[in-house]
Scaffold this motif. Sequence first.
Motif, PDB file in Angstrom:
ATOM      1  N   ARG A 336       0.801  -1.038  -0.040  1.00 27.56           N
ATOM      2  CA  ARG A 336       0.116  -0.013  -0.146  1.00 27.56           C
ATOM      3  C   ARG A 336       0.907   1.236   0.159  1.00 27.56           C
ATOM      4  NH1 ARG A 336      -5.275  -0.698   1.992  1.00 27.56           N
ATOM      5  NH2 ARG A 336      -5.209   1.368   2.949  1.00 27.56           N
ATOM      6  N   ARG A 337       2.129   1.151   0.395  1.00 29.56           N
ATOM      7  CA  ARG A 337       2.882   2.297   0.287  1.00 29.56           C
ATOM      8  C   ARG A 337       3.025   2.973  -1.105  1.00 29.56           C
ATOM      9  NH1 ARG A 337       3.907   5.800   4.289  1.00 29.56           N
ATOM     10  NH2 ARG A 337       5.566   7.297   3.441  1.00 29.56           N
ATOM     11  N   SER A 338       2.629   2.177  -2.066  1.00 32.29           N
ATOM     12  CA  SER A 338       2.872   3.042  -3.260  1.00 32.29           C
ATOM     13  C   SER A 338       1.763   4.166  -3.505  1.00 32.29           C
ATOM     14  CB  SER A 338       3.004   2.011  -4.291  1.00 32.29           C
ATOM     15  OG  SER A 338       1.682   1.243  -4.365  1.00 32.29           O
ATOM     16  N   GLU A 339       0.657   3.805  -2.811  1.00 30.39           N
ATOM     17  CA  GLU A 339      -0.470   4.808  -3.042  1.00 30.39           C
ATOM     18  C   GLU A 339      -0.311   5.927  -2.092  1.00 30.39           C
ATOM     19  OE1 GLU A 339      -3.888   2.819  -1.865  1.00 30.39           O
ATOM     20  OE2 GLU A 339      -3.533   1.050  -3.097  1.00 30.39           O
ATOM     21  N   GLY A 342       4.245  10.927   0.760  1.00 27.20           N
ATOM     22  CA  GLY A 342       4.805  11.696   1.867  1.00 27.20           C
ATOM     23  C   GLY A 342       4.766  11.057   2.795  1.00 27.20           C
ATOM     24  N   ASP A 343       5.046  11.276   4.168  1.00 25.76           N
ATOM     25  CA  ASP A 343       5.525  10.626   5.579  1.00 25.76           C
ATOM     26  C   ASP A 343       4.236  11.084   6.296  1.00 25.76           C
ATOM     27  OD1 ASP A 343       7.509   9.232   4.560  1.00 25.76           O
ATOM     28  OD2 ASP A 343       9.016  10.800   4.907  1.00 25.76           O
ATOM     29  N   GLU A 344       2.899  10.647   5.983  1.00 27.26           N
ATOM     30  CA  GLU A 344       1.939  11.028   6.979  1.00 27.26           C
ATOM     31  C   GLU A 344       1.715  10.359   8.244  1.00 27.26           C
ATOM     32  OE1 GLU A 344       1.360   9.893   3.755  1.00 27.26           O
ATOM     33  OE2 GLU A 344       0.926  11.677   2.671  1.00 27.26           O
ATOM     34  N   VAL A 448       1.466  -3.826  16.642  1.00 26.07           N
ATOM     35  CA  VAL A 448       2.545  -3.835  15.847  1.00 26.07           C
ATOM     36  C   VAL A 448       2.266  -2.621  15.070  1.00 26.07           C
ATOM     37  CG1 VAL A 448       4.300  -4.821  14.366  1.00 26.07           C
ATOM     38  CG2 VAL A 448       3.350  -5.849  16.262  1.00 26.07           C
ATOM     39  N   VAL A 449       2.901  -1.636  14.917  1.00 21.90           N
ATOM     40  CA  VAL A 449       2.548  -0.372  14.042  1.00 21.90           C
ATOM     41  C   VAL A 449       3.521  -0.353  12.913  1.00 21.90           C
ATOM     42  CG1 VAL A 449       2.383   1.972  13.850  1.00 21.90           C
ATOM     43  CG2 VAL A 449       1.748   0.755  16.021  1.00 21.90           C
ATOM     44  N   SER A 450       3.385   0.017  11.802  1.00 25.63           N
ATOM     45  CA  SER A 450       4.140   0.085  10.502  1.00 25.63           C
ATOM     46  C   SER A 450       3.895   1.510   9.955  1.00 25.63           C
ATOM     47  CB  SER A 450       3.787  -1.027   9.624  1.00 25.63           C
ATOM     48  OG  SER A 450       4.639  -0.636   8.416  1.00 25.63           O
ATOM     49  N   THR A 451       4.651   2.413  10.223  1.00 27.58           N
ATOM     50  CA  THR A 451       4.305   3.747   9.722  1.00 27.58           C
ATOM     51  C   THR A 451       4.620   3.681   8.123  1.00 27.58           C
ATOM     52  OG1 THR A 451       6.679   4.173  10.088  1.00 27.58           O
ATOM     53  CG2 THR A 451       5.027   4.921  11.969  1.00 27.58           C
ATOM     54  N   ASP A 470      -5.922   6.566   7.724  1.00 24.51           N
ATOM     55  CA  ASP A 470      -6.811   7.301   6.635  1.00 24.51           C
ATOM     56  C   ASP A 470      -5.670   8.632   6.281  1.00 24.51           C
ATOM     57  OD1 ASP A 470      -8.300   9.208   5.169  1.00 24.51           O
ATOM     58  OD2 ASP A 470     -10.190   8.463   6.210  1.00 24.51           O
ATOM     59  N   SER A 471      -5.065   8.315   5.060  1.00 28.94           N
ATOM     60  CA  SER A 471      -4.201   9.280   4.533  1.00 28.94           C
ATOM     61  C   SER A 471      -4.608  10.672   4.547  1.00 28.94           C
ATOM     62  CB  SER A 471      -3.334   8.956   3.640  1.00 28.94           C
ATOM     63  OG  SER A 471      -4.177   8.653   2.486  1.00 28.94           O
ATOM     64  N   GLY A 472      -5.941  10.659   4.157  1.00 28.27           N
ATOM     65  CA  GLY A 472      -6.481  12.114   3.687  1.00 28.27           C
ATOM     66  C   GLY A 472      -6.516  12.800   5.186  1.00 28.27           C
ATOM     67  N   ILE A 473      -7.138  12.123   5.936  1.00 32.35           N
ATOM     68  CA  ILE A 473      -7.459  12.748   7.240  1.00 32.35           C
ATOM     69  C   ILE A 473      -6.221  13.272   7.977  1.00 32.35           C
ATOM     70  CG2 ILE A 473      -8.445  12.709   9.689  1.00 32.35           C
ATOM     71  CD1 ILE A 473     -10.684  10.961   8.655  1.00 32.35           C
ATOM     72  N   ALA A 474      -5.210  12.207   7.524  1.00 28.07           N
ATOM     73  CA  ALA A 474      -3.792  12.476   8.406  1.00 28.07           C
ATOM     74  C   ALA A 474      -3.250  13.774   7.930  1.00 28.07           C
ATOM     75  CB  ALA A 474      -3.011  11.369   8.186  1.00 28.07           C
ATOM     76  N   ARG A 475      -3.292  14.167   6.506  1.00 26.92           N
ATOM     77  CA  ARG A 475      -2.632  15.357   5.962  1.00 26.92           C
ATOM     78  C   ARG A 475      -3.620  16.431   6.331  1.00 26.92           C
ATOM     79  NH1 ARG A 475      -2.029  11.974   1.370  1.00 26.92           N
ATOM     80  NH2 ARG A 475      -4.271  12.173   0.706  1.00 26.92           N
ATOM     81  N   ARG A 476      -4.755  16.201   6.506  1.00 24.13           N
ATOM     82  CA  ARG A 476      -5.347  17.552   6.969  1.00 24.13           C
ATOM     83  C   ARG A 476      -5.195  17.907   8.331  1.00 24.13           C
ATOM     84  NH1 ARG A 476      -9.887  15.102   4.070  1.00 24.13           N
ATOM     85  NH2 ARG A 476     -10.825  14.220   6.164  1.00 24.13           N
TER      86      ARG A 476
END
Length: 490
Positions: A336-339, A342-344, A448-451, A470-476
């Motif tokens: 999923r990292r390809s999607e 940045g580093d959210e 176990v968390v994978s950033t 949720d990368s969208g909420i993370a960016r906001r």
Amino acid sequence: MAEQREEELRRQIADMRARNGQEPKGRGEHTAPPLWKQPFCEEVDEARIPHHFREILVDPFDGTQDPHAHIQAFQTQMYISGGDDKLSCKLFPRTLRGVALQWIMNLPPRSIGTFKDLAGVFLSQFAANKPKRLEVADLFDIRQAGGESLKSYMARFNDATVRVDDPDQKFFVKAFQKGLRVGPFSDALALQRPVSMEEIRLRAEKHIEMEESRFEKREAQQGNRDGWPKPMNKQRPLLIGGRNPPGRYKEKTEQEAQQRFTPLREKKTHILREICHTRLLSFPQAAGGKQLGKNRKEWCDFHRAVGHSTEECWTLGAQIEGLVQQGKLDRYEEDRRSEQAGDEPMVISVAAEGFKVERVLIDQGSSANILYGSTCRKLGLFDLKETSGCLYGFSGEKVPIKGTVEIETTFGEGSSTRRIQVLYIVIEAEASYNIIIGRPALNQLRAVVSTYHLCMKYPTARGVGAIWADSGIARRCYQDSLRVGQRRSA
């Protein structure tokens, strides 16, 4: 002479009777063996069906239905008819068809002595057909639709609570109020909080009567052009999770749900072919020639019916997604990292005090679980345990502690649900997050968390649960945190 003839005739008749009596015995010695090797003991074989015995009316079981429901229906009918244990064994094969009937015919001879033995091997053989049980968190997805009556909503909610493994009246009440549409009944429950679902049912009776009376009056006033009253329209039912029933209302919802599925490396057809021999999937009942969809040229291997393709099958996709969340199909997951761009930060949603709380930051560098004061008040938590001290930030700034509170927090949804008691430190500060989950809760969750993958996994009662950020909420949240920092510096 006459006496001699009479004696001779008697002797001949006696010889004929003797020969006739021996013939059946001789023929019986060469009787062909029975085609079905009887799996029941001799006591069951010798059990007689009474002439006045009431016929057992149970839907036949062909190996695709719920075995527990079939056993319960059969035992209920036997109880009504007055049948005993031996008779139950003898009549049970009558209710089987197809694969199920073939299965019982192949049981070892004389291996079944009681109905308990028969029910045990039957449930074990067809255990894969047992319907999925619901988690408490699933109840929070039930919503009263616009135009849906209180009676219909309560019936759907009650049906769902019966399927929950861990019944908890406290969560039942909160989930019911959460999904209840704003109106007179929701206001009444808010003014006087109920403590159980039984209390809600009793208080709902008057409101349901008022709704039905108002609906009948409105229908009678409108009427048809010819003066006859309009027929009452039944409410369109909704499924658990807010999804619409099959038909013209379902297409858009399924397309939206497909977008929320975990990206996979292989097509559904390939995955189905590889795991169909296992008990991971719960195959639906045969369609019986019905068309399940709009396209007659498409074939679904999962439903064994025309109407849609295997790749478009939402039911198969939902089951595969559940297995992915349990960690049983990790080999098929895409990176999923390809999607991500940045580093959210790792931002998720949790359930607490009957509310779904978004903007929850997973911070492995935090030594405390933090609940911000504004969120605490929105959750209705005012009784805090007094605690003195301060929290110190990375740059040395300190924030006074207002108190602590322990809340049961739910992580994940569906099969990934996990509930733990989390001790939060409450502070008053301006922030872009509602909650910060630190190391204490993560260790308690054994997470176990994978950033890199923006994913968190943890053990559950059913396997491995997973939550994707949720990368969208993370960016906001990140953009809001920059604005908060600018206001502080100003």
